[in-house]
Scaffold this motif. Structure first.
Motif, PDB file in Angstrom:
ATOM      1  N   TYR A 371       2.591  30.691   7.049  1.00 41.31           N
ATOM      2  CA  TYR A 371       2.165  31.726   6.110  1.00 41.31           C
ATOM      3  C   TYR A 371       0.717  32.146   6.373  1.00 41.31           C
ATOM      4  O   TYR A 371       0.404  33.344   6.426  1.00 41.31           O
ATOM      5  CB  TYR A 371       2.302  31.219   4.676  1.00 41.31           C
ATOM      6  N   LEU A 372      -0.176  31.163   6.536  1.00 42.84           N
ATOM      7  CA  LEU A 372      -1.590  31.476   6.770  1.00 42.84           C
ATOM      8  C   LEU A 372      -1.793  32.129   8.135  1.00 42.84           C
ATOM      9  O   LEU A 372      -2.712  32.929   8.312  1.00 42.84           O
ATOM     10  CB  LEU A 372      -2.441  30.211   6.646  1.00 42.84           C
ATOM     11  N   TYR A 375      -1.015  35.675   7.522  1.00 38.59           N
ATOM     12  CA  TYR A 375      -2.138  36.263   6.779  1.00 38.59           C
ATOM     13  C   TYR A 375      -3.320  36.528   7.711  1.00 38.59           C
ATOM     14  O   TYR A 375      -3.964  37.580   7.645  1.00 38.59           O
ATOM     15  CB  TYR A 375      -2.548  35.325   5.651  1.00 38.59           C
ATOM     16  N   ASN A 378      -2.638  39.464   9.887  1.00 41.62           N
ATOM     17  CA  ASN A 378      -2.829  40.681   9.095  1.00 41.62           C
ATOM     18  C   ASN A 378      -4.300  41.087   9.097  1.00 41.62           C
ATOM     19  O   ASN A 378      -4.648  42.245   9.360  1.00 41.62           O
ATOM     20  CB  ASN A 378      -2.338  40.431   7.663  1.00 41.62           C
ATOM     21  N   SER A 434       0.274  43.703   3.688  1.00 44.01           N
ATOM     22  CA  SER A 434       0.239  42.577   2.756  1.00 44.01           C
ATOM     23  C   SER A 434       1.460  42.570   1.846  1.00 44.01           C
ATOM     24  O   SER A 434       2.055  41.513   1.587  1.00 44.01           O
ATOM     25  CB  SER A 434      -1.044  42.650   1.923  1.00 44.01           C
ATOM     26  N   THR A 437       4.814  41.610   3.792  1.00 41.50           N
ATOM     27  CA  THR A 437       4.875  40.221   4.250  1.00 41.50           C
ATOM     28  C   THR A 437       4.840  39.223   3.095  1.00 41.50           C
ATOM     29  O   THR A 437       4.864  38.009   3.338  1.00 41.50           O
ATOM     30  CB  THR A 437       3.708  39.919   5.210  1.00 41.50           C
ATOM     31  N   ASN A 438       4.802  39.717   1.850  1.00 41.18           N
ATOM     32  CA  ASN A 438       4.704  38.796   0.711  1.00 41.18           C
ATOM     33  C   ASN A 438       5.688  39.080  -0.421  1.00 41.18           C
ATOM     34  O   ASN A 438       5.831  38.250  -1.315  1.00 41.18           O
ATOM     35  CB  ASN A 438       3.283  38.832   0.126  1.00 41.18           C
ATOM     36  N   THR A 446       2.570  37.993  -4.355  1.00 36.56           N
ATOM     37  CA  THR A 446       2.336  39.327  -3.796  1.00 36.56           C
ATOM     38  C   THR A 446       1.056  39.931  -4.342  1.00 36.56           C
ATOM     39  O   THR A 446       0.258  40.512  -3.591  1.00 36.56           O
ATOM     40  CB  THR A 446       3.527  40.250  -4.111  1.00 36.56           C
ATOM     41  N   ALA A 449      -1.907  38.162  -2.748  1.00 36.45           N
ATOM     42  CA  ALA A 449      -2.081  38.542  -1.347  1.00 36.45           C
ATOM     43  C   ALA A 449      -2.662  39.945  -1.221  1.00 36.45           C
ATOM     44  O   ALA A 449      -3.564  40.192  -0.404  1.00 36.45           O
ATOM     45  CB  ALA A 449      -0.753  38.449  -0.611  1.00 36.45           C
ATOM     46  N   SER A 452      -6.449  39.835  -2.379  1.00 32.40           N
ATOM     47  CA  SER A 452      -7.333  39.187  -1.405  1.00 32.40           C
ATOM     48  C   SER A 452      -7.435  40.007  -0.128  1.00 32.40           C
ATOM     49  O   SER A 452      -8.513  40.083   0.485  1.00 32.40           O
ATOM     50  CB  SER A 452      -6.820  37.778  -1.087  1.00 32.40           C
ATOM     51  N   THR A 453      -6.334  40.634   0.286  1.00 32.30           N
ATOM     52  CA  THR A 453      -6.368  41.480   1.484  1.00 32.30           C
ATOM     53  C   THR A 453      -7.255  42.691   1.269  1.00 32.30           C
ATOM     54  O   THR A 453      -8.013  43.095   2.160  1.00 32.30           O
ATOM     55  CB  THR A 453      -4.944  41.930   1.864  1.00 32.30           C
TER      56      THR A 453
END
Length: 558
Positions: A371-372, A375, A378, A434, A437-438, A446, A449, A452-453
């Motif tokens: 997952y990270l 991220y 991304n 984001s 992918t979530n 979601t 994510a 934070s994105t």
């Protein structure tokens, strides 16, 4: 041969030249750059070492699976270098002002081609080699590989990269050669389709999920002295990224004869592709250069609806700055080509990462790492887009930047007008990536994510604009060359440090989340949203500092 050595000599002198005068600001800037490079090299080394230790000791994936994951990463790396070299080579071989100068001299086209090809490779690969060697050093240190074997493996990276670069130049020559007969658009669309099908076919034949399931059936014997090649498709035996991964695998196993075979294949392929590029360059370079001179006129016709003769609802200042950037963008074919390829890579990433929830196989550590990694990738795409389109904005004003000093326009309005179009597009892409992918993880994950994105993307945009202003080069007209400069490399390293910080910050709450999912326990989403507070603080601080620096350096030129 004499002209080749003459140009090569002065090329080397230009790279090694020192500044005639040493200023305090220049000394501070160079010292800070050196410290950041060293810090990033050490960070890459530690990241490589700790990641391998985590995978081998905590998750216990074994040598075979580890090197197959490395092989997949190397495949993506090969495609990235190959595609990137097509774009950069078009800039250096066809659009550089230096080329026009060489053609006005008694220098053969094949010599110009060879010089610029080598110039292109070594100009844009310095920072990349530093990062790769640091990552590889962590790999060598973990497995306690001997110095001679380590140096051999380090040097095998160079022909691997050279193969990708040479193939990129070959493809570029073929693209321009065929464009005179079939049209540039058709060729580009066909090439994009081939790349897309190749990547889909590769991961279909060599699916990481299927491979892990099959290998785990042999647990706990996956780390014994056996080689599980029967689980791999036969086509991998003919691909250079597989050879490079296998070289490391057999060196660790102590079988240097097997490793030498793969290194030999790597070197031979590199030599064949390089000689093929030189042969095609000798036959086609002059002709393709003449063909490329007609590309710009075609793009001007397509951008006619942005003409200043058309009415606009924007005020005159905003309209002049906005339309100027749009017209310059469409006038340069490399801008269009690069944008299409980046969009193509973004689509591939989105489609590939959308099924992340079904990966992990009950191991919450592995699920967290995957997952990270998604991220991080991304954020890496956001950083790549920012470096390519935000960093060169100030430099592209060119030597006529002085005209803005006499124009009735405020500096803040100038910055806002320059940043808004590109920033809006990049932020939109970031949020879409984001979300896609979530969204399978539920509303809370979601939302976290996306938030934070968004904050991270704002900081990355500010870093690129600030550094692009600090390291502005008004004599360079090509945005690709600007985004491959030393200042751009330093900017990318700063963004990389920031991205790694984000990953470290989110590791604990996301591992707790996946552990709760694995055990079917309830999970408090407060811990995840608490992690957004330091993200907000750091992002605001970085945005303020780099935008402040941009304003300061612009005022010196305004």
């Amino acid at each position: 041969m004499k002209s080749f050595l003459h140009i090569l000599k002065y090329k080397a002198l230009s790279y090694l030249r020192f500044e005639s005068t040493i200023t305090l600001s220049g000394f501070i800037k160079n010292s800070a750059s050196g410290i950041i490079y060293l810090a990033f090299a050490f960070g890459a080394f530690y990241f490589s070492y700790s990641t391998i230790a985590f995978l081998m000791l905590n998750i216990k994936i074994g040598l075979f699976l580890l090197h197959q994951f490395i092989s997949m990463v190397l495949f993506i790396f090969f495609v990235s270098i190959n595609v990137g070299n097509i774009i950069v080579s078009y800039s250096t071989l066809y659009k550089s002002q230096e080329i026009n100068y060489y053609f006005s001299k008694p220098v053969k086209p094949e010599i110009i081609f060879t010089i610029k090809f080598l110039d292109n490779f070594f100009y844009s690969s310095g920072t990349l080699l530093m990062v790769l060697f640091s990552l590889l050093a962590g790999y060598l240190y973990y497995f306690n590989i001997s110095i001679i074997a380590g140096i051999t493996l380090l040097l095998s990276f160079i022909p691997y990269m050279f193969s990708a670069g040479s193939l990129g130049v070959i493809i570029l020559l073929i693209i321009i050669k065929l464009s005179s007969r079939y049209g540039l658009k058709k060729i580009l669309y066909s090439l994009a389709s081939i790349y897309l099908l190749s990547i889909i076919l590769f991961f279909d034949l060599n699916s990481p999920g299927t491979l892990v399931k099959e290998i785990m059936k042999s647990y706990p014997y996956i780390d014994k002295d056996i080689y599980l090649s029967s689980y791999l498709p036969d086509i991998l035996e003919y691909l250079p990224h597989h050879w490079l991964a296998q070289s490391g695998f057999w060196i660790i196993k102590g079988n240097f004869i097997y490793a030498a075979q793969f290194i030999f294949l790597q070197t031979v392929l590199s030599a064949i592709l390089f000689l093929s590029a030189l042969t095609l360059g000798r036959k086609w370079y002059l002709n393709t250069w003449l063909i490329s001179t007609g590309f710009s006129n075609q793009k001007r016709k397509q951008a006619a609806h942005f003409s200043f003769l058309n009415k606009s609802r924007l005020n005159p200042q905003t309209e002049s700055l906005f339309k100027k950037d749009i017209l310059l963008f469409f006038r340069e074919p490399s801008q269009i080509i690069h944008s299409i390829i980046l969009l193509f890579l973004i689509i591939i990433f989105t489609v590939s990462a959308s099924g992340i929830k079904f990966i992990g196989f009950g191991n919450f550590y592995l699920q967290t790492m995957i997952y990270l990694s998604i991220y991080l990738f991304n954020l890496l795409l956001i950083s790549t887009l920012s470096l390519r389109f935000i960093f060169p904005l100030t430099s592209l004003e060119g030597e006529y930047f002085w005209k803005l000093r006499t124009a009735p326009i405020q500096l803040k309005k100038y910055i806002l007008t320059k940043l808004t179009p590109y920033s809006a597009i990049i932020l939109g892409i970031a949020l879409l990536l984001s979300f896609f992918t979530n969204y399978k993880f539920g509303f809370e994950i979601t939302l976290f994510a996306v938030l934070s994105t968004f904050l991270s993307a704002i900081a990355i945009l500010a870093i690129n604009y600030g550094m692009g202003t600090i390291y502005a080069n008004y004599k360079e007209k090509n945005p690709i060359r600007v985004s491959s400069s030393q200042g751009a490399s330093l900017t990318f390293l700063i963004c990389a440090v920031y991205m790694v910080f984000m990953i470290l910050l989110f590791f604990r709450p996301m591992s707790d989340y996946f552990l709760a999912v694995t055990l079917n326990n309830e999970f408090s989403y407060r811990m995840i949203f608490y992690g957004s507070i330091p993200v907000l603080i750091i992002s605001v601080i970085l945005t303020y500092l780099f935008m402040k620096a941009a304003v300061h350096y612009l005022r010196k030129d305004f």
